[in-house]
Design an enzyme around this catalytic site. Structure first.
Site, PDB file in Angstrom:
ATOM      1  N   ASP A   1     -33.755  23.765   0.230  1.00 33.07           N
ATOM      2  CA  ASP A   1     -34.959  22.979  -0.072  1.00 33.07           C
ATOM      3  C   ASP A   1     -36.046  23.245   0.966  1.00 33.07           C
ATOM      4  O   ASP A   1     -37.155  22.731   0.870  1.00 33.07           O
ATOM      5  CB  ASP A   1     -34.623  21.478  -0.159  1.00 33.07           C
ATOM      6  CG  ASP A   1     -33.647  21.018   0.904  1.00 33.07           C
ATOM      7  OD1 ASP A   1     -33.440  21.755   1.891  1.00 33.07           O
ATOM      8  OD2 ASP A   1     -33.080  19.916   0.757  1.00 33.07           O
TER       9      ASP A   1
ATOM     10  N   HIS B   1     -25.840  14.460   5.043  1.00 32.81           N
ATOM     11  CA  HIS B   1     -26.369  13.095   5.229  1.00 32.81           C
ATOM     12  C   HIS B   1     -25.278  12.030   5.287  1.00 32.81           C
ATOM     13  O   HIS B   1     -25.548  10.887   5.660  1.00 32.81           O
ATOM     14  CB  HIS B   1     -27.330  12.731   4.091  1.00 32.81           C
ATOM     15  CG  HIS B   1     -28.553  13.605   4.039  1.00 32.81           C
ATOM     16  ND1 HIS B   1     -29.413  13.732   5.107  1.00 32.81           N
ATOM     17  CD2 HIS B   1     -29.052  14.404   3.053  1.00 32.81           C
ATOM     18  CE1 HIS B   1     -30.396  14.569   4.781  1.00 32.81           C
ATOM     19  NE2 HIS B   1     -30.196  14.990   3.545  1.00 32.81           N
TER      20      HIS B   1
HETATM   21  N1  Q9C Z   1     -38.233  12.098  -4.030  1.00 32.79           N
HETATM   22  C1  Q9C Z   1     -30.042  16.971   0.521  1.00 32.79           C
HETATM   23  O1  Q9C Z   1     -30.933  17.807   0.447  1.00 32.79           O
HETATM   24  N2  Q9C Z   1     -34.532  11.523  -1.112  1.00 32.79           N
HETATM   25  N3  Q9C Z   1     -30.269  15.680   0.336  1.00 32.79           N
HETATM   26  C2  Q9C Z   1     -34.945  11.822  -2.439  1.00 32.79           C
HETATM   27  C3  Q9C Z   1     -36.825  11.965  -4.012  1.00 32.79           C
HETATM   28  C4  Q9C Z   1     -33.210  11.931  -0.793  1.00 32.79           C
HETATM   29  C5  Q9C Z   1     -31.601  15.212   0.070  1.00 32.79           C
HETATM   30  C6  Q9C Z   1     -36.327  11.326  -2.734  1.00 32.79           C
HETATM   31  C7  Q9C Z   1     -33.091  13.382  -0.506  1.00 32.79           C
HETATM   32  C8  Q9C Z   1     -31.688  13.760  -0.165  1.00 32.79           C
HETATM   33  C9  Q9C Z   1     -28.648  17.390   0.764  1.00 32.79           C
HETATM   34 ZN    ZN Z   2     -32.086  18.692   1.899  1.00 33.09          ZN
END
Ligand code: Q9C
Ligand code: ZN
Length: 660
Positions: A265, A135
């Site tokens: 994920d 990201h």
């Molecule tokens: N409910 C990676 O998987 N949003 N980044 C979080 C929490 C951000 C994920 C919201 C998610 C970032 C590398």
């Molecule tokens: Zn992710």
């Protein structure tokens, strides 16, 4: 040639120091449980451990701005209040006095991995890192990411090793927008990402994460987005997208190196992804990429927030990189409606740029125009709705079954005057055949040697089924007769389902298949359409098996999905004499078929085709297949024919669905 493992405990030494619901899932335990699972399962001992190092300024600057790097450099000296404030200018990320050090180690680990693979020290490998990378952008941290580890690795590989084409596969459940922005005008890096999107209602809520962002300028066509517009996607959905979108493009692109943004994920139980694919899916995703780029694959950890699911998924990935047999996936029932829509849109958006997708059908106009962003109020309601409950919602799944390696990888049954290829174990003992079978063979004009061959063949089949041998190579005087014998007599009581893959012409194949115990897929130039049935699938190519473009399209778009849905216990690969199949294609085919039946493949070849024994043996032993270079433009007739065949078979075989 082994598998590299990069890990440094130092990268567990930073954490969220204040309250932030968006960031609380990104914890040091993610790395600890992943590594400990590898240790406990004995997998880490089988890997080649490579030390991490810090990425240098100039390496970080391959992707990031000087201004941003200088700003991050100051974070180790900031007070808690300063860190909090610094964090505020970015989205869903936190800083810590030690995160800059860890971010340099994370990027440096990816570079060490690229070095190990490119210099031939290892075949492939994985880097377990924190913070993740995909990201982060030119001048910004984002989504738990500080430096874009994989993007830096891609630029580094191009610069240091002159790599011409890099494929980045991002199977994390979030869109790696940082990677997309980095390479969207660059045709030397093909970026593929699937991601939870929900018509732009899911983080990072970007318009440019949709399927119609295909890249720009000379990079047009080299950015592939597959947005998931529903949660709950399953193994079938992931495999369908691989077979019908990613792999055709990846094979046409012909990368020199594959980098994986390996976020887990996207697995079941993850609170962010809310998907339902099981950890063993990563064995297959990994396996399907392992014959690209001559096997040069570097996986770099991204997300993954359910510690159980994460640890299991990491183990499945590493065990596959090590070459262990891939687990069987049962009950693949084809993609869901929403997944079909997504993959159809992606195929349609890219058909202009990739000849292997040229014949993809357009999605119905109505479906694609109905997407909408829900009002802010609706969104808020959804978020408030039982937040805690949604995350812990009773998702349970069985632990992936143990993947046992048979004591012998490859065995052979060869005539006495043929030298056994290195690494194969010649089968000498033979089983006494049923008297009935012997007399049958005799009537079929099989001589005494032939009977010995068949009895050894029987022994081989038994040992494959008993998991004493992984796969086998058999040279026979008459492949057609041997195939009939194996299907009708040798496997009938031992094996529930046999997938017969027949390369080249053989007229009388349709006899052997009626009850679903055998599925025959035949690729040739012969049109035997009148015999077609659910379990006898002739694929007719204009130039037969000698046309590698048509052949690989048929393998990826037909054979793989059929095999996945059929879920055989044994694969019988039959090479008809004079099939004309090109050596690299033959090896690719064997490599890909290892994904079925726990790798139990029996290859039948005619004695006068000894010349290709070496390459067959190499593929059976698990060596990566050579890339399919300089593919010809496929014949339009073949693309049409494959598409028509797929359309017709969709009713019987749901994994073939690409249209709604
Ligand atoms: N409910 C990676 O998987 N949003 N980044 C979080 C929490 C951000 C994920 C919201 C998610 C970032 C590398
Ligand atoms: Zn992710």
């Amino acid at each position: 040639m082994g598998t590299a493992l990069l890990y440094d405990e130092e990268m567990t030494k930073y954490k969220l120091l204040w309250v932030d619901p968006a960031c609380k899932i990104e914890v040091p335990e993610r790395l600890i449980v992943s590594y400990e699972a590898l240790v406990r399962s004995g997998l880490s001992d089988r890997c080649i451990s490579i030390p991490a190092r810090e990425a240098s300024d100039s390496e970080i600057l391959l992707v990031h701005s000087e201004l941003y790097l200088e700003a991050v450099k100051k974070t180790p000296y900031m007070t808690l209040e300063d860190l909090k404030e610094f964090t505020l200018q970015f989205g869903d990320v936190y800083f810590h006095p030690n995160i800059y050090h860890c971010a340099k180690l994370a990027s440096g680990s990816a570079l060490q991995l690229v070095d190990s693979v490119m210099t031939g020290k290892v075949r492939n490998g994985i880097a377990l890192v924190r913070p993740p990378g995909h990201h982060s952008m030119h001048g910004a941290a984002n989504g738990f990411c500080v430096f874009n580890n994989v993007a830096i690795a891609a630029r580094y590989a191009k610069q240091k090793y002159g790599v011409k084409r890099v494929l980045i596969v991002d199977w994390d459940i979030h869109h790696g927008q940082g990677v997309q922005y980095c390479f969207e005008d660059d045709p030397s890096v093909l970026y593929f990402s699937w991601h939870r999107y929900e018509h732009q209602n899911f983080w990072p809520n970007l318009r440019e994460s949709d399927y119609d962002s295909v890249g720009k300028e000379s990079g047009t066509g080299f950015n592939i987005n597959v947005p998931w517009n529903n949660v709950g996607m399953e193994n079938s959905d992931y495999l369908s997208v691989f077979c019908h979108v990613l792999l055709p493009v990846a094979y046409e692109f012909c990368p020199d190196l594959v980098l994986v943004c390996a976020g887990f994920d996207s697995a079941i139980g993850d609170p962010e992804g809310e998907m339902c694919a099981t950890p063993d899916i990563f064995a297959h995703l990994t396996h399907l990429l392992m014959n690209l780029a001559g096997g040069k694959l570097c996986a770099v950890l991204e997300g993954g927030y359910n510690l159980t699911s994460l640890a299991q998924s990491v183990c499945q990935t590493v065990q596959t990189l090590l070459g262990d047999p891939v687990p069987q996936l049962a009950n693949l029932r084809g993609p869901c409606k929403s997944a079909i829509e997504s993959l159809q849109c992606a195929r349609s958006a890219h058909r202009r740029y990739w000849s292997f997708l040229k014949h993809a059908a357009d999605p119905p106009m109505t479906d694609i125009s109905t997407k909408h962003i829900k009002s802010a109020m609706e969104e808020e309601e959804k978020t408030e709705m039982a937040e805690e409950e949604r995350c812990t919602e009773g998702k349970v799944w069985p632990e992936p079954p143990e993947r046992l390696c048979p004591p012998v990888c490859s065995a052979s049954v060869l005539p006495d005057d043929v030298v056994c290829p290195d690494g194969l174990k010649p089968l000498s003992s033979s089983k006494d055949l049923e008297p009935l079978l012997v007399s049958k063979l005799k009537t079929a004009a099989v001589d005494g040697d032939g009977v010995t061959t068949f009895s050894r063949l029987y022994t081989l089949v038994e040992k494959l089924v008993a998991n004493e041998i992984r796969n086998g190579l058999v040279l026979v005087p008459d492949v057609a007769a041997a195939m009939m014998c194996v299907v009708q007599d040798l496997t009938s009581d031992l094996v529930k389902r046999v997938l017969v893959v027949c390369v080249g012409k053989e007229k009388e194949l349709d006899y052997v298949t009626t009850d679903g115990k055998v599925l025959v897929v035949q690729i040739s130039s012969e049109d035997s359409e009148e015999h077609r049935s659910k379990y006898y699938i002739p694929v007719c190519l204009k130039k037969g098996c000698s046309d590698t473009s048509g052949f690989i399209q048929a393998v990826l778009g037909l054979l793989l999905p059929l095999g996945y849905e059929y879920n055989p216990d044994l694969v019988l690969l039959v090479r008809m004499p004079g099939s004309g199949v090109v050596d690299s294609m033959w090896q690719q085919l064997i490599g890909l078929l290892q994904g079925f039946a726990k790798g139990h493949t029996l290859v039948l070849m005619q004695v006068n085709e000894k010349a290709c024994m070496g390459s067959t043996a190499s593929a059976l032993l698990g060596h990566p297949a050579p890339p399919l270079q300089d593919l010809q433009t496929p014949f339009p007739e073949d693309g049409d024919a494959l598409e028509r065949l797929r359309e017709r078979l969709q009713a019987d075989w749901k994994m073939l669905q690409t249209t709604s």
